[in-house]
Design an enzyme around this catalytic site. Structure first.
Site, mmCIF file in Angstrom:
data_model
loop_
_atom_site.group_PDB
_atom_site.id
_atom_site.type_symbol
_atom_site.label_atom_id
_atom_site.label_comp_id
_atom_site.label_asym_id
_atom_site.label_seq_id
_atom_site.Cartn_x
_atom_site.Cartn_y
_atom_site.Cartn_z
ATOM 1 N N ASP A 1 -10.324 1.824 -3.845
ATOM 2 C CA ASP A 1 -10.859 1.422 -2.538
ATOM 3 C C ASP A 1 -12.367 1.301 -2.576
ATOM 4 O O ASP A 1 -12.979 0.898 -1.592
ATOM 5 C CB ASP A 1 -10.470 2.442 -1.465
ATOM 6 C CG ASP A 1 -9.110 2.127 -0.879
ATOM 7 O OD1 ASP A 1 -8.541 1.084 -1.238
ATOM 8 O OD2 ASP A 1 -8.609 2.932 -0.070
ATOM 9 N N ASP B 1 0.831 -1.209 0.000
ATOM 10 C CA ASP B 1 0.000 0.000 0.000
ATOM 11 C C ASP B 1 0.867 1.260 0.000
ATOM 12 O O ASP B 1 2.088 1.206 0.259
ATOM 13 C CB ASP B 1 -0.897 -0.032 1.251
ATOM 14 C CG ASP B 1 -2.261 0.590 1.016
ATOM 15 O OD1 ASP B 1 -2.380 1.443 0.124
ATOM 16 O OD2 ASP B 1 -3.200 0.234 1.754
HETATM 17 C C1 DGJ Z 1 -5.947 1.531 1.786
HETATM 18 C C2 DGJ Z 1 -6.194 0.345 0.903
HETATM 19 O O1 DGJ Z 1 -6.488 0.730 -0.379
HETATM 20 C C3 DGJ Z 1 -7.251 -0.521 1.553
HETATM 21 O O2 DGJ Z 1 -7.612 -1.569 0.702
HETATM 22 C C4 DGJ Z 1 -6.695 -1.029 2.845
HETATM 23 O O3 DGJ Z 1 -5.599 -1.860 2.580
HETATM 24 C C5 DGJ Z 1 -6.292 0.134 3.732
HETATM 25 N N1 DGJ Z 1 -5.445 1.059 3.056
HETATM 26 C C6 DGJ Z 1 -5.594 -0.357 4.962
HETATM 27 O O4 DGJ Z 1 -5.107 0.655 5.729
#
Ligand code: DGJ
Length: 718
Positions: free
Chosen positions: A513, A448
């Site tokens: 997301d 991430d």
């Molecule tokens: C942002 C990501 O895009 C999510 O899928 C998840 O992994 C969160 N961060 C976790 O903090």
């Protein structure tokens, strides 16, 4: 020396003159031009007259265009040495056509003390990749401000399409007339960005998914960059302007000492006279031909984020793992929250050791439970980031980008960026991650990157996005080298780092997301302009989307998530038995279709009256799967006939509707007011009729879709 590269209906023609970089005479359709005679004829036919009040010779658009050639658009190379600006005076220019598809150019500018090496490759997909490298051959430092790659565009390419977006709303297209002066899209986010231009397309006005001549550029780089199209009143010699891009370099960011080389990011160029799908075909073929393209079936994944968030507890997670195995999941990814102090998003980033309070026996119980079902073990990390509330930040405040007195104004999700261009910090993160990977034999990392880089300056105040980007690539590569078979996903608050730079080091991107299927329809559709489905993570989330609050039907969520590297992100222990059975049905359908979805050609119809059609057709045209989706209500009461794409006009196809969650009786994913008879009984029709006349579609409410499959009647299908 003339160069005429030809492949897959595309050609690129270069012509050099003594002591000049080659002129780009042609990029576009393969005109069958070969040899000196062919190039000369092409040049003669395209040499423009000189307008009044202009240079006495036509502008030559060269590999690196410059003022001295009459080009007043963005220069190819911008640099200075102690205040003396670069103006080309090339000598010893060597242009070599290495084979039918590759050329290399070497040149020296002795007065400035510069060496240029450029590789130009036209691959089997018809994609041209231009890759420039420059070396400081003189005394003293060269300050580099820009090195961009371009191809020419004709005057008919007068409409531009590029993308923008935001968190949970990535890859929105924007179209505009290409006016004089052109258009530039910069990203100064230290990552490609949710709003990255992604692909810049210039084409005939009104080009569609299936029609029109289009030219496209993509900069394969995950740091600051720009895409541009420049158009000038006087044109560019044989052309109207230039399309291209490169890295966006901050003042002081690239300073070349004697003998040092700067390698620009490769820039990819595509041409098609079949609209956007023609570009997509080429990009997908290009990506699939890479040696590092995933070769194994993409495992159906369950990611724990929208299931448990930070609530890491084997009592809760264990049953989710078991239930996932039961319905056919093949990989589990334990998301954020497993490492020291990480009880929420305010603390812990940087402390890459398993949190003994939450995981008293380490991650072994998790990994063993997953493995006991024969599934792969995945783990979330965010190696470039640090919370100031972490042992790492407390012990090494100087590893954090930017002066400490200014960091508080730049927090983003309570986090700062670790300067990985600092070798000690790099080594620290590498060794900690290496230990975790070794201890638990992790198969997969979700990597991430939850914030932009703002004023990313190293300890000496020098801009460091470039070095940070290279360090990230190196960190990924080193972990994969130490753990052969390890796969990495690029996530950046969803789709904030989706580009072909990061995809040289990863095998999947998290497109967004947002698991809201309505948002995802368009996010996935436009991510697919560049990326084939097997590289794009697509998950079924909860009934009520946590990012939009929208409540959606399970079938519609499944229909949307079918089209990529599929997975689930939901606490499936809290859903009904019936829902779980349907998820199992969807997974088994995805497994049956994925060999087709992950190798076939993507085809799309334009959005029409609130609905659109897209599909994937096998390369041999024997088999295809399509989805017709209503996004919003339309003006017409009945959608009428919708034309399919990409089939063999000569073949007969059996068309049958599919139930997306595997029920015997086919149901629409979402709500339908009426369905045409063929959805119940199937129909046999020629490819020609399906493509030129069309197929009746159901009357759908918004957020509903029909999935159907076509199989050539002379073929067994899959
Ligand atoms: C942002 C990501 O895009 C999510 O899928 C998840 O992994 C969160 N961060 C976790 O903090």
């Amino acid at each position: 020396m003339t160069v005429a590269l030809r492949a897959n209906g595309v050609s690129l023609v270069l012509q050099d003159e003594p002591n000049q970089l080659p002129e780009i005479v042609h990029f576009g359709p393969d005109l069958g031009v070969e040899g000196v005679g062919g190039v000369e004829a092409l040049m003669m036919a395209s040499t423009p007259p000189v307008p009044r009040s202009a240079f006495d010779k036509p502008v030559a658009l060269r590999l690196l265009p410059h003022e001295v050639d009459g080009w007043s658009g963005r220069p190819g190379l911008t640099a200075h040495r102690s205040g003396a600006a670069f103006s080309p005076s090339w000598s010893d220019v060597q242009v070599h056509q290495i084979d039918a598809q590759t050329a290399s150019i070497e040149a020296t500018d002795e007065s400035f003390g510069l060496g240029l090496h450029t590789e130009v490759r036209l691959d089997d997909a018809g994609i041209v990749v231009i890759h420039h490298h420059i070396t400081n051959l003189g005394d003293g430092v060269i300050d580099l401000a820009g090195l961009i790659s371009i191809v020419p565009i004709p005057p008919t390419a007068s409409e531009v399409l590029d993308l923008t977006g935001r968190w949970c709303g990535e890859r929105r297209i924007q179209r505009s007339d290409l006016q004089m002066g052109g258009r530039i899209r910069e990203s100064r986010r230290g990552r490609s960005g949710h709003d990255s231009a992604f692909v810049m397309v210039a084409g005939e006005p009104g080009f569609t998914e299936r029609r029109g001549e289009v030219f496209a550029a993509h900069v394969a780089w995950s740091g600051d960059h720009l895409h541009m199209v420049d158009r000038l009143p006087e044109g560019a010699g044989r052309h109207a302007g230039a399309l291209g891009g490169g890295e966006l370099i901050r003042p002081g960011e690239v300073r070349l000492e004697t003998d040092e080389t700067y390698s620009a990011p490769p820039v990819l160029f595509a041409w098609s006279d079949r609209g956007l799908d023609g570009l997509t075909d080429r990009f997908h073929q290009h990506l699939r031909a890479r040696t590092n393209h995933p070769q194994t079936l993409r495992p159906v994944t369950l990611n724990t984020w929208e299931a448990i968030y930070f609530d890491h507890d084997m009592e809760r997670l264990g049953p989710i793992i078991d239930a996932a195995a039961d319905i056919g999941v093949e990989r589990i990814v334990l998301d954020d929250g497993w490492f020291t102090g990480r009880r929420d998003d305010t603390a812990g980033l940087g402390d890459w050791a398993v949190d003994a309070e939450v995981w008293p026996h380490g991650l072994a119980p998790y990994a063993e439970r997953v493995r006991s079902h024969g599934m792969q073990v995945g783990l979330w990390v965010e190696p470039e980031m640090v919370n100031l509330d972490s042992d790492l930040a407390r012990e090494h405040p100087d590893w954090v980008f930017a002066a400490p007195e200014r960091t508080s104004t730049k927090e983003w999700r309570f986090q700062q960026v670790l300067d990985l261009s600092n070798p000690v910090a790099f080594e620290h993160v590498l060794s900690h991650l290496d230990t975790v990977l070794t201890d638990c034999a992790i198969d997969y990392l979700k990597w991430d990157h939850n914030r932009d880089l703002i004023e990313a300056l190293d300890r000496d105040g020098i801009p460091a996005v470039r070095r940070q980007t290279l360090a990230t690539y190196a960190l990924m590569d080193e972990l994969v080298a130490r753990h052969p078979g390890l796969e990495i996903e690029s996530c950046a608050s969803g789709g904030g780092r989706v580009d072909l730079g990061i995809l040289e080091h990863t095998v999947r991107v998290w497109a967004s997301d947002s698991n809201d299927p309505l948002e995802r329809q368009s996010i996935q559709r436009w991510t697919g302009l560049l990326l084939p489905p097997e590289l794009v993570g697509t998950h079924v989330g909860p009934t009520s989307s946590h990012t939009s609050g929208r409540v959606t039907d399970l079938d519609f969520r499944c229909l949307t998530a079918l089209w990529g590297h599929a997975g689930i992100e939901w606490d499936i222990t809290k859903i009904s038995v019936e829902e779980r059975t349907r998820l199992a049905g969807w997974i088994s359908l995805h497994k049956r279709l994925r060999p087709l979805l992950h190798t076939g050609r993507t085809v799309r119809g334009p959005e029409f009256d609130g609905a659109w059609l897209h599909g994937v057709v096998a390369q041999d045209l024997t088999h295809g799967v399509f989805s017709y989706v209503r996004l919003v209500s339309g003006a017409a009461a009945v959608p009428g006939l919708v034309r399919l794409h990409g089939l063999d006009p000569e073949r007969m196809y059996a068309v049958r509707a599919l139930d997306v969650t595997g029920r015997e009786e086919v149901r629409i994913a979402g709500q339908a007011a009426a369905t045409p008879p063929w959805t119940r009984h199937g129909v046999i029709s020629s490819g020609d009729a399906l493509m030129r006349r069309g197929l009746a579609m159901p009357v759908l409410d918004p957020m509903a879709g029909l999935l159907f499959e076509v199989s050539a009647t002379d073929h067994e299908g899959c």
